[in-house]
Design an enzyme around this catalytic site. Structure first.
Site, PDB file in Angstrom:
ATOM      1  CD  GLN A 182      41.789  30.609  37.259  1.00  0.00           C
ATOM      2  OE1 GLN A 182      40.858  30.028  37.813  1.00  0.00           O
ATOM      3  NE2 GLN A 182      41.640  31.759  36.655  1.00  0.00           N
ATOM      4  N   GLY A 183      46.229  29.085  39.115  1.00  0.00           N
ATOM      5  CA  GLY A 183      46.784  29.769  40.289  1.00  0.00           C
ATOM      6  C   GLY A 183      46.736  31.278  40.129  1.00  0.00           C
ATOM      7  CE1 TYR A 184      45.478  32.989  35.908  1.00  0.00           C
ATOM      8  CE2 TYR A 184      43.524  34.355  35.719  1.00  0.00           C
ATOM      9  CZ  TYR A 184      44.554  33.658  35.127  1.00  0.00           C
ATOM     10  OH  TYR A 184      44.647  33.637  33.760  1.00  0.00           O
ATOM     11  CB  SER A 185      42.456  33.485  44.148  1.00  0.00           C
ATOM     12  OG  SER A 185      41.479  33.638  43.177  1.00  0.00           O
ATOM     13  CD  GLU A 214      35.339  32.476  32.817  1.00  0.00           C
ATOM     14  OE1 GLU A 214      36.002  33.522  32.858  1.00  0.00           O
ATOM     15  OE2 GLU A 214      35.469  31.554  33.628  1.00  0.00           O
ATOM     16  CG  ASN A 245      26.628  37.782  41.659  1.00  0.00           C
ATOM     17  OD1 ASN A 245      27.478  37.223  40.960  1.00  0.00           O
ATOM     18  ND2 ASN A 245      25.388  37.357  41.728  1.00  0.00           N
ATOM     19  CD  GLU A 246      28.928  40.986  46.682  1.00  0.00           C
ATOM     20  OE1 GLU A 246      29.572  40.233  45.910  1.00  0.00           O
ATOM     21  OE2 GLU A 246      28.239  40.557  47.619  1.00  0.00           O
TER      22      GLU A 246
END
Ligand SMILES: Cc1cc2nc3c(=O)[nH]c(=O)nc-3n(C[C@H](O)[C@H](O)[C@H](O)COP(=O)(O)OP(=O)(O)OC[C@H]3O[C@@H](n4cnc5c(N)ncnc54)[C@H](O)[C@@H]3O)c2cc1C
Length: 383
Positions: free
Chosen positions: A123-126, A242, A367-368
């Protein structure tokens, strides 16, 4: 073809449990690392032969076609038996997107290859500078004739070094007025001169994720999924299931069971402070399980989950982390040692559980960010 949804929940659970318990290779239970495909190929073949690779996909595309209730049972049983997440980004992420937005030709070509693992996906998102704020992404793709030419960099790409293909979000219109616009969703082969993969070592010393450099990488125009410049909406559309899966209680429940066995073997319960902290963790696990049941019931009734589901992910991951901290504590001076520690006849890798818990508060939406969602959408606090 079996219609699993016709079975009672109890019957279905029994069937799934029986298959996992008899067929899943013992040496792969509760693996502490993400395996390369070669390590789990024999298990994948068994799942494929049974038609169980894609529990959530409709049966017409080779999936099990499970409804929400059955799907939860399937995942719960998987986690209960310590079944490793296979190389599932094809099945979990790009497959559903192709089913929903792909052309017939894309479905015919890609879906069987995803199921058989002839194609293995990352998965190439970030990107550096585009994680929580993903819409900041800068990797560019420009059409040249019948091909997209792609330039930029992806990071934290899980198992890119063991993947045949990548699905990615790229900027196809740099002049769009808002950063969420002008993003498209592309598929590309990994084995090409324009792609360089560099692995990143995790704290535990495993090579699980990578940097991916795209330097005039190419992919045919037909590998655009959905409409050009509409990739953002599509990529976000499929996150709802998800959100509950990632908040399932098994992670913390399994860790608590391990902690109890380990702490008993090590005599840690003789310490009243440890006993108190263990009781607190056990109560947190119970509270979380009760909350999870509430959301799961909503799904089973076919209702859409609200933003408050973010509580699940925050709670389970932070409880999981606290439990693994207690494991390290119970191990005393051995707590800093990688590799299995013996308790009676059982070996337990305390430090690797501790490491495994660290990234859970980051991936799947940090989580933030989940707290920001709760603050805005649930508590309606001002920005
Ligand atoms: C184990 C693991 C596997 C991963 N696999 C993949 C993968 O396969 N493919 C992929 O594309 N990505 C992957 N990721 C990347 C993951 O999606 C990002 O790490 C995540 O989105 C956070 O982005 P970041 O690391 O850039 O951190 P940043 O967004 O820079 O955040 C840094 C810190 O600042 C906090 N922060 C950021 N913005 C805000 C805000 N507005 N308010 C309050 N706090 C804020 C964050 O919560 C975090 O604590 C993976 C990550 C991990 C840990």
């Amino acid at each position: 073809m079996t219609d699993w949804n016709q079975m009672s929940d109890a019957e279905f659970r029994k069937e799934v449990r029986r298959f996992f318990e008899t067929e899943y290779p013992a040496e792969l239970r509760n693996l502490s690392h993400r395996p390369k495909f070669a390590e789990i190929e024999h298990w994948h073949k068994k799942l494929h032969a049974k038609g169980w690779v894609a529990p959530a996909w409709p049966a017409e595309y080779g999936g099990m076609g499970l409804n929400a209730a059955k799907l939860l049972i399937f995942y719960e049983e998987q986690q209960r038996w310590g079944i490793v997440r296979g190389r599932d980004m094809g099945v979990q992420m790009v497959g559903p997107l192709i089913i929903k937005y792909g052309t017939q030709a894309q479905k015919d070509y890609w879906l069987p290859r995803i199921l058989s693992c002839e194609t293995i996906w990352c998965q190439g998102y970030s990107e550096p500078g585009a994680g929580s704020d993903l819409a900041n992404l800068r990797t560019r793709a420009a059409l040249e004739g019948d091909e997209f030419v792609i330039n930029g960099q992806k990071i934290w790409t899980t198992m890119a070094h063991d993947s045949t293909h990548i699905f990615m979000l790229v900027r196809t219109d740099p002049n769009a007025p808002k950063k969420q616009q002008g993003i498209s969703f592309l598929l590309a082969r990994m084995d090409q001169p324009g792609i360089t993969v560099r692995t990143i070592k995790t704290l535990a010393g495993e090579e699980e994720f990578c940097e991916v450099f795209l330097d005039n990488a190419r992919t045919p125009r037909e590998n655009l999924v959905g409409e050009m410049n509409k990739g953002w909406t599509m990529a976000k559309a499929l996150l709802s299931f998800e959100r509950i899966f990632i908040g399932s209680p098994n992670l913390a429940q399994n860790a608590l069971i391990q902690l109890e066995g380990f702490a008993r073997g090590r005599g840690a319960f003789e310490d009243p402070v440890f006993r108190d902290r263990f009781a607190q963790a056990a109560l947190d696990v119970e509270d979380h399980a009760a909350l999870y049941t509430r959301f799961a019931d909503q799904l089973k009734r076919g209702e859409t989950l609200g933003s408050d589901v973010s509580m699940l992910k925050i709670w389970v991951t932070e409880t999981f982390q606290r439990i693994t901290e207690l494991m390290v504590e119970a191990a005393g001076p051995d707590g800093g040692t990688l590799g299995p520690l013996q308790v009676g006849n059982v070996g337990m890798d305390v430090l690797s559980s501790f490491y495994k818990a660290r990234p859970t508060t980051i991936y799947g939406g940090a989580n933030e960010i989940q707290r920001n969602i709760l603050a805005k959408a649930v508590l309606e606090l001002p920005d």
